[in-house]
Design an enzyme around this catalytic site. Structure first.
Site, short mmCIF file in Angstrom:
data_model
loop_
_atom_site.label_atom_id
_atom_site.label_comp_id
_atom_site.label_asym_id
_atom_site.label_seq_id
_atom_site.Cartn_x
_atom_site.Cartn_y
_atom_site.Cartn_z
N GLY A 178 0.83 -1.19 0.00
CA GLY A 178 0.00 0.00 0.00
C GLY A 178 0.87 1.25 0.00
N ALA A 179 0.54 2.18 -0.87
CA ALA A 179 1.26 3.47 -0.92
C ALA A 179 0.25 4.57 -0.67
CB ALA A 179 1.97 3.64 -2.27
N GLY A 180 -0.59 4.36 0.35
CA GLY A 180 -1.60 5.36 0.70
C GLY A 180 -1.05 6.33 1.73
N VAL A 237 -0.56 6.16 4.98
CA VAL A 237 0.44 5.65 5.92
C VAL A 237 1.64 5.05 5.17
CG1 VAL A 237 0.87 3.79 7.59
CG2 VAL A 237 -1.12 5.27 7.85
N GLY A 238 1.36 4.09 4.31
CA GLY A 238 2.46 3.44 3.59
C GLY A 238 3.24 4.43 2.75
N ASN A 275 -4.82 -0.31 12.44
CA ASN A 275 -5.38 -0.11 13.78
C ASN A 275 -6.23 -1.31 14.19
OD1 ASN A 275 -4.32 2.50 14.32
ND2 ASN A 275 -5.77 3.32 12.83
N LYS A 335 -3.28 1.72 21.70
CA LYS A 335 -3.68 2.62 20.61
C LYS A 335 -5.13 2.32 20.21
CE LYS A 335 -2.88 4.78 16.34
NZ LYS A 335 -2.60 4.62 14.93
N GLU A 341 -13.50 2.01 8.96
CA GLU A 341 -13.04 0.72 9.47
C GLU A 341 -13.84 0.33 10.72
OE1 GLU A 341 -8.42 0.28 8.44
OE2 GLU A 341 -8.84 2.03 9.64
N1 LIG Z 1 -3.94 7.85 7.83
C1 LIG Z 1 -3.64 7.93 9.11
O1 LIG Z 1 -3.41 9.04 9.63
C2 LIG Z 1 -3.50 6.67 9.94
C3 LIG Z 1 -2.87 6.78 11.18
C4 LIG Z 1 -2.68 5.63 11.93
C5 LIG Z 1 -3.11 4.40 11.45
N2 LIG Z 1 -3.74 4.33 10.26
C6 LIG Z 1 -4.14 3.00 9.79
O2 LIG Z 1 -3.29 2.61 8.74
C7 LIG Z 1 -3.99 1.78 7.81
C8 LIG Z 1 -3.87 2.38 6.42
O3 LIG Z 1 -4.55 3.62 6.39
P1 LIG Z 1 -4.30 4.73 5.30
O4 LIG Z 1 -4.83 6.00 5.87
O5 LIG Z 1 -2.89 4.68 4.81
O6 LIG Z 1 -5.27 4.24 4.14
P2 LIG Z 1 -5.26 4.67 2.61
O7 LIG Z 1 -4.75 6.06 2.45
O8 LIG Z 1 -6.60 4.33 2.06
O9 LIG Z 1 -4.16 3.72 1.97
C9 LIG Z 1 -4.34 2.37 1.83
C10 LIG Z 1 -3.68 1.97 0.53
O10 LIG Z 1 -3.69 0.56 0.46
C11 LIG Z 1 -3.75 0.24 -0.90
N3 LIG Z 1 -4.17 -1.15 -1.08
C12 LIG Z 1 -5.35 -1.72 -0.74
N4 LIG Z 1 -5.33 -3.02 -1.03
C13 LIG Z 1 -4.13 -3.27 -1.59
C14 LIG Z 1 -3.53 -4.44 -2.09
N5 LIG Z 1 -4.15 -5.63 -2.10
N6 LIG Z 1 -2.28 -4.36 -2.59
C15 LIG Z 1 -1.61 -3.18 -2.59
N7 LIG Z 1 -2.14 -2.01 -2.12
C16 LIG Z 1 -3.38 -2.08 -1.61
C17 LIG Z 1 -4.72 1.23 -1.49
O11 LIG Z 1 -4.38 1.34 -2.84
P3 LIG Z 1 -5.38 1.64 -4.04
O12 LIG Z 1 -4.97 3.00 -4.50
O13 LIG Z 1 -5.09 0.58 -5.02
O14 LIG Z 1 -6.80 1.60 -3.49
C18 LIG Z 1 -4.39 2.49 -0.69
O15 LIG Z 1 -3.49 3.33 -1.39
C19 LIG Z 1 -5.43 1.72 8.33
O16 LIG Z 1 -5.63 0.55 9.08
C20 LIG Z 1 -5.54 2.93 9.23
O17 LIG Z 1 -6.49 2.78 10.27
C21 LIG Z 1 -3.94 5.44 9.48
#
Ligand SMILES: NC(=O)c1ccc[n+]([C@@H]2O[C@H](COP(=O)([O-])OP(=O)(O)OC[C@H]3O[C@@H](n4cnc5c(N)ncnc54)[C@H](OP(=O)(O)O)[C@@H]3O)[C@@H](O)[C@H]2O)c1
Length: 303
Positions: free
Chosen positions: A3-5, A7-8, A98, A181, A264
């Site tokens: 994932g390159a969203g 967090v990643g 989380n 957390k 979630e």
């Molecule tokens: N954002 C925050 O501030 C934060 C803070 C702490 C914890 N978290 C936790 O971290 C986790 C990720 O959150 P996020 O905010 O980073 O979510 P996000 O921005 O939606 O990023 C998730 C990424 O995962 C990718 N993905 C989904 N399925 C995949 C697969 N099979 N193979 C490769 N990539 C895949 C998605 O790509 P596509 O573009 O292909 O859909 C999307 O870019 C969650 O559990 C969240 O609760 C988030």
């Protein structure tokens, strides 16, 4: 990094910037965007663009030392299947989701040997153009073996993650760290989404503080019944954060809900209610919040 969203992309991007050997496992849409524009990270200091190596599930090229998971809970099952070819006998899978439910799913798929624990503290989001934006200062990762042992693979991971522009540390109490957390996010998410406001707005309304304290107490009781009672400082921090006057605190689950996005709910609140039922812990407020979230997701058409 799977994932390159938000967090990643943030942590992985910083690691690439620091010259670490990191590959993103992405799906085809994100792969094309990253190839065209690079991975753009925005924070208070400006914009950074890195050009990471990416692969897709069908081009995984062998075992990896570590697989860092940063997908949303509702994308986890597919991601667990996709990473299969990257997971060898010595691979550490380190999830940064989380909640705790993902550990059970990972154990079922790969067995306990491959699975380590992880916590990420960051507030980031994706901008409309796909750039990763840090929305509050500070970012940190914690990771460790779930049994608390110190192993070579965690030491090696620590060497790769340290010194890349964010706080990175090993933990010998990672499962408790994850629970602590979760307690904050579950209680905060339930409170924000049930009463539809920031902590400051809620505690200023009649009965708001009582609901906040009630949700905190229920959440801590479930953690304690599960064998992971938050340490006193962590419990006090949750209570203070969720009852502070004039606080603008919201959880990302609430922000997602306001924007009409999927949430979630299962991983953050539903799983806690299920555990409460298993241990006979009464959780009327969490149950109400969970019902509301299920209704929201039904209306979105994702349940
Ligand atoms: N954002 C925050 O501030 C934060 C803070 C702490 C914890 N978290 C936790 O971290 C986790 C990720 O959150 P996020 O905010 O980073 O979510 P996000 O921005 O939606 O990023 C998730 C990424 O995962 C990718 N993905 C989904 N399925 C995949 C697969 N099979 N193979 C490769 N990539 C895949 C998605 O790509 P596509 O573009 O292909 O859909 C999307 O870019 C969650 O559990 C969240 O609760 C988030």
């Amino acid at each position: 990094m799977v994932g390159a969203g938000a967090v990643g992309g943030y942590f992985g991007g910083r690691l690439v910037e620091a010259g670490r050997d990191l590959t993103f496992l992405v799906r085809s849409g994100r792969a094309a965007a990253l190839a065209a524009d690079g991975l753009v990270i925005r924070d208070a200091d400006g914009e950074t663009i890195v050009r990471p190596r990416t692969i897709t599930a069908d081009t995984i090229d062998g075992y990896y030392d570590a697989v860092l998971l940063s997908v949303k809970a509702y994308a986890l099952e597919q991601a667990i299947a996709d990473i299969g070819p990257a997971v060898g006998p010595e691979t550490a899978i380190v999830p940064f989701l989380n909640g705790m439910r993902h550990l059970d799913l990972l154990h079922n798929a790969y067995g306990p040997r491959n699975v380590a624990g992880g916590v990420c503290l960051v507030a980031s989001k994706l901008d409309a153009d796909g750039a990763v934006r840090l929305i509050a200062p500070g970012a940190s990762l914690r990771y460790g073996e779930l049994d608390g042992s110190s192993t070579d693979r965690i030491a090696a991971l620590d060497a790769e993650l340290s010194g890349a522009g964010f706080d990175a540390r090993t933990s010998t109490t990672i499962e408790l760290d994850m629970w602590e957390k979760w307690v904050l996010l579950a209680a905060g998410g339930a409170l924000n989404t049930l009463l539809r406001g920031t902590v400051g707005e809620i505690v200023a309304a009649p009965g708001g503080s009582d609901v906040a304290s009630g949700i905190v107490a229920e959440t801590i009781a479930v953690a304690a019944a599960s064998g992971f009672e938050p340490r006193p400082e962590a419990a006090a921090r949750v209570q203070k954060t969720l009852t502070a006057a004039d606080s603008g605190f919201t959880t990302s689950m609430f922000r997602d809900l306001l924007e009409g996005n999927d949430v979630e709910a299962e991983q953050i609140v539903g799983d806690l209610v299920r555990r409460a039922d298993r241990f006979g812990v009464p959780v009327p407020l969490l149950r109400l919040a969970n019902t509301g979230l299920v209704v929201y997701r039904e209306r979105l058409g994702v349940v």
